[in-house]
Design an enzyme around this catalytic site. Structure first.
Site, PDB file in Angstrom:
ATOM      1  N   ASP A 135      -2.033  -5.581  -9.938  1.00 38.76           N
ATOM      2  CA  ASP A 135      -1.906  -6.141  -8.659  1.00 38.76           C
ATOM      3  C   ASP A 135      -2.640  -7.745  -8.558  1.00 38.76           C
ATOM      4  O   ASP A 135      -3.186  -7.847  -9.634  1.00 38.76           O
ATOM      5  CB  ASP A 135      -2.495  -5.217  -7.749  1.00 38.76           C
ATOM      6  CG  ASP A 135      -2.099  -5.774  -5.897  1.00 38.76           C
ATOM      7  OD1 ASP A 135      -1.315  -6.842  -6.114  1.00 38.76           O
ATOM      8  OD2 ASP A 135      -2.199  -4.748  -5.210  1.00 38.76           O
TER       9      ASP A 135
HETATM   10  C1  BGC Z   1      -0.689  -6.904  -2.756  1.00 37.60           C
HETATM   11  C2  BGC Z   1       0.544  -6.286  -3.292  1.00 37.60           C
HETATM   12  C3  BGC Z   1       1.536  -7.429  -3.807  1.00 37.60           C
HETATM   13  C4  BGC Z   1       1.066  -8.426  -4.232  1.00 37.60           C
HETATM   14  C5  BGC Z   1       1.904  -9.609  -4.760  1.00 37.60           C
HETATM   15  C6  BGC Z   1      -1.126  -8.074  -3.542  1.00 37.60           C
HETATM   16  O1  BGC Z   1      -2.308  -8.953  -2.926  1.00 37.60           O
HETATM   17  O2  BGC Z   1      -1.800  -5.798  -2.911  1.00 37.60           O
HETATM   18  O3  BGC Z   1       1.043  -5.177  -2.828  1.00 37.60           O
HETATM   19  O4  BGC Z   1       2.634  -6.761  -4.252  1.00 37.60           O
HETATM   20  O5  BGC Z   1      -0.164  -8.928  -3.770  1.00 37.60           O
HETATM   21  O6  BGC Z   1       2.171 -10.332  -3.617  1.00 37.60           O
END
Ligand code: BGC
Length: 714
Positions: free
Chosen positions: A252
């Site tokens: 993530d």
């Molecule tokens: C979120 C994810 C997301 C990623 C990319 C993160 O802050 O937890 O769910 O896919 O950002 O945008």
């Protein structure tokens, strides 16, 4: 995904630095930075906002790098890209897997037409704490519903061939147990037993991996003290070794870097080594490149090659080596009529009728007042809608268009978060001039989603005061709630004759709400999460384990129902049972709650046999008749109660459901095959077992109105 000749040949030709580049997606750089990063070897980028810009980046990758490897183009397509579908929690309320699949297929077609190849969806985190804002992104509190709908979403995104011009790679996230942060605060600690991990949080991931999800995203949280980004047991032993997951584990955003503040890594190199050693394949970071060739020494070369091979295999499956470009002339920028029709139907099917005294559906009122912050607002798209031009209309405009002969007054009275209640008097005065009032209330989109936890789940601002003031007028009224999470409605719900939950319905939300209000569509959705009476009850969910001291009054499903399989042995003084002194047991509205405009009669449930062996499937059927004069939809739900087991079983567990349309007077048979998966559970040592003994199968239109049949497993 098998590793082909092309992947092997590339791997053999790559330098260590080229390999490292494949293991990163850089978080939302500018297009110029992205092009430079690709020249330097970065293997994946975020979508640069158009087909033409994506082609330009692919051209840099193919023409300006030594091996010409195209890039993966990632984007959070969560509930639509150009045409916005209802938020995933709303989709869950429709209890309709084919609908979820269709919506994902639409999102995939729009996204791929612009060059996106990889979405970070579905979220299959079982969520039992509505304070957590990200409940909006998933399918709610239930394991089975989440597994089935997550699988449907993966099928919709990926189709049968990832190289098709309308398919994108799905990502199951956030692996794992991210949905249960302590205190409901986003990014907070999770501590969970192996028992609950297996039976609750891992289960939907297992299902979507079996469905072929191309990637899995590691969660920000710890599990039993170990951040998932550095958790070899979860990323490698369970996901890859035990389940045979051959796709990509993506981190993530900044999840590897976050190992420093987590307190398990002394520097970035240490964090990188732990993450890749644990089984991460692609790091999502960082500023601008987190991986340094010097780090390579700390990563086992075979592990490095395995991660690179997974990335290349996905690029191959997507057909990018053969053609990384899309035709800008075919980029789908605006919703088509068919897309609008689909999300309109979806938004209507997601609506849940919390209560109704007959006020709904509306019968063409002559003078109607619309009040509340949602009267004129166009904030219906919900969390995770990125600014690619999507927009929705207002309920006021839609209603005016549908009731050309009526007097439609619009007096919002207040804003979503206003602390100023002075406008309520105007709404009350206007109500006195009308035959009917609709209060259009709720949470704006920004109050749910990532980093949007709340400690108070009542309607924000002075909206409750507005509802009570309208109730005080004595004029007939209904309340429509738009929200991204369950709300606490205890302080006003008894005063409202009819309440419809419309969630955040997307591009066609306003049209769909009016369809439902006038009965053109049946609001037959069901709650995918319990609605608590008070924040003090959280976490609250129906499938809780049986305790040794169940309360014999109240019951844990509703205050009205004691008989929920929880009656104690009768020898415990009521004072010493599991309850609150100051609050009735059970939620305000249980999981699975909802009705519709039609009425149905359920016959006696029948089983194909009263005894089965652990590997047999039994068929459960029930006749359902539409007893009303209108076409309507019924959702039949089947719950298992394992009467005595070697672990304390949940009081009920959803194992099957189906939603169907019935004509007036029509009788139809709902039939469900229940086998090992429905009757068993994960015991110690990752063994899935079905224990002999007595089971009760509860079947009905809601959790609290079921009939039971008994089944014995030999
Ligand atoms: C979120 C994810 C997301 C990623 C990319 C993160 O802050 O937890 O769910 O896919 O950002 O945008």
């Amino acid at each position: 995904m098998s590793t082909t000749h092309r992947v092997h040949a590339l791997l053999a030709a790559m330098t260590p630095a080229e390999k490292l580049g494949q293991l990163q997606i850089v978080f939302r750089p500018s297009s110029t930075d992205a092009a430079q990063l690709i020249r330097e070897g970065i293997g994946s980028v975020f979508w640069p906002r158009s087909a033409a810009a994506t082609n330009a980046l692919q051209r840099v990758a193919v023409e300006e790098t030594r091996l010409g490897i195209p890039v993966l183009v990632g984007l959070d397509v969560i509930h639509g890209q150009r045409t916005i579908a209802p938020v995933p929690l709303a989709q869950a309320a429709a209890f309709d897997p084919p609908l979820v699949r269709e919506l994902a297929a639409l999102a995939a077609a729009e996204a791929r037409s612009g060059g996106v190849t990889w979405t970070f969806s579905p979220m299959v985190d079982v969520s039992r704490d509505p304070r957590w804002g990200r409940v909006v992104e998933g399918f709610g509190e239930d394991v089975h519903l989440t597994a089935v709908l997550g699988s449907a979403m993966v099928r919709g995104y990926q189709g049968t061939d990832l190289s098709a011009p309308d398919a994108i790679a799905a990502t199951a996230k956030h692996y794992v147990a991210y949905g249960q942060p302590e205190g409901g605060r986003d990014y907070n600690t999770v501590d969970v037993s192996e028992h609950r991990l297996r039976n609750v949080y891992l289960e939907p991931f297992r299902a979507v991996v079996a469905e072929g999800a191309a990637s899995v995203m590691a969660a920000f949280n710890t599990v039993a003290g170990r951040p998932v980004h550095a958790n070899r047991h979860l990323l490698t032993e369970v996901l890859k070794d035990e389940w045979g997951f051959a796709g990509i584990v993506v981190g993530d955003a900044d999840g590897v870097r976050n190992l420093l503040p987590h307190g398990v890594a002394e520097d970035l190199a240490h964090a990188v080594a732990q993450a890749f050693g644990a089984g991460l394949d692609v790091e999502m970071g960082g500023a601008p490149r987190d991986l340094d060739p010097a780090d390579l020494e700390r990563i086992d070369p075979a592990r490095l090659d395995d991660a690179v091979a997974r990335v290349l295999a996905l690029k191959e499956a997507l057909g990018l080596f053969d053609d990384p470009y899309v035709d800008p002339a075919r980029e789908r920028i605006e919703p088509t009529d068919a897309a609008r029709a689909l999300v309109r139907r979806a938004a209507a099917r997601s609506c849940v009728l919390l209560k109704n005294d007959g006020t709904l559906p509306l019968r063409a009122p002559a003078r109607i007042l619309l009040t509340g912050p949602y009267a004129e607002s166009t904030d219906h798209l919900g969390a995770w809608t990125q600014s690619f031009g999507a927009h929705a209309g207002s309920i006021a405009d839609e209603l005016r268009g549908r009731l050309p002969d009526a007097e439609v007054s619009v007096v919002p009275g207040l804003g979503f978060l206003d602390d100023d209640a002075s406008g309520i008097a105007d709404a009350v005065a206007a109500a006195h001039e009308c035959d009917l009032v609709l209060v259009l209330a709720g949470e704006p989109s920004a109050l749910s989603g990532e980093a949007a936890s709340r400690s108070d789940l009542r309607l924000p601002g002075r909206q409750e005061q507005l509802i009570r003031a309208i109730a005080g007028t004595g004029i007939p009224f209904g309340v429509v709630l738009e929200t991204g999470r369950p709300l606490v409605v205890a302080d006003w719900i008894d005063e409202a004759p009819a309440v419809l939950v419309a969630w955040h319905g997307g591009t066609e939300a306003a049209t769909a709400i009016v369809d439902v209000l006038f009965g053109d569509e049946d609001p037959a959705g069901r709650l995918p999460m319990s609605w608590p009476r008070s924040v003090g009850q959280i976490p609250i969910h129906y499938a809780h384990e049986r305790t040794g001291r169940p309360a014999s009054t109240g019951g844990t499903l509703t205050t009205e129902t004691a008989d929920v399989g929880l009656d104690g042995p009768g020898n415990v003084h009521e004072k010493y049972t599991s309850k609150y002194l100051d609050l009735g047991l059970g939620p305000q509205f249980a999981f699975g709650h909802g009705s519709g405009y039609a009425t149905f009669a359920h016959g006696e449930p029948r089983l194909s046999g009263s005894e089965v062996s652990p590997d047999e499937t039994v068929s459960l059927s029930i006749d359902v008749t539409n007893t009303s004069a209108r076409r309507g939809e019924e959702v039949v739900q089947v719950y298992v109660e394992d009467v005595v087991a070697s672990i304390a079983p949940p009081v009920r567990r959803l194992v099957a459901f189906e939603r169907r349309t019935l004509d007036p007077g029509e009788t139809t048979v709902f039939a469900f095959g229940l086998g090992r998966e429905a009757l068993g559970f994960w015991a110690a040592d990752a063994a899935f077992i079905v224990e002999p003994g007595l089971f009760r199968l509860h079947v009905g239109p809601t959790l609290t109105s079921t009939q039971a049949v008994e089944l014995r497993v030999r």
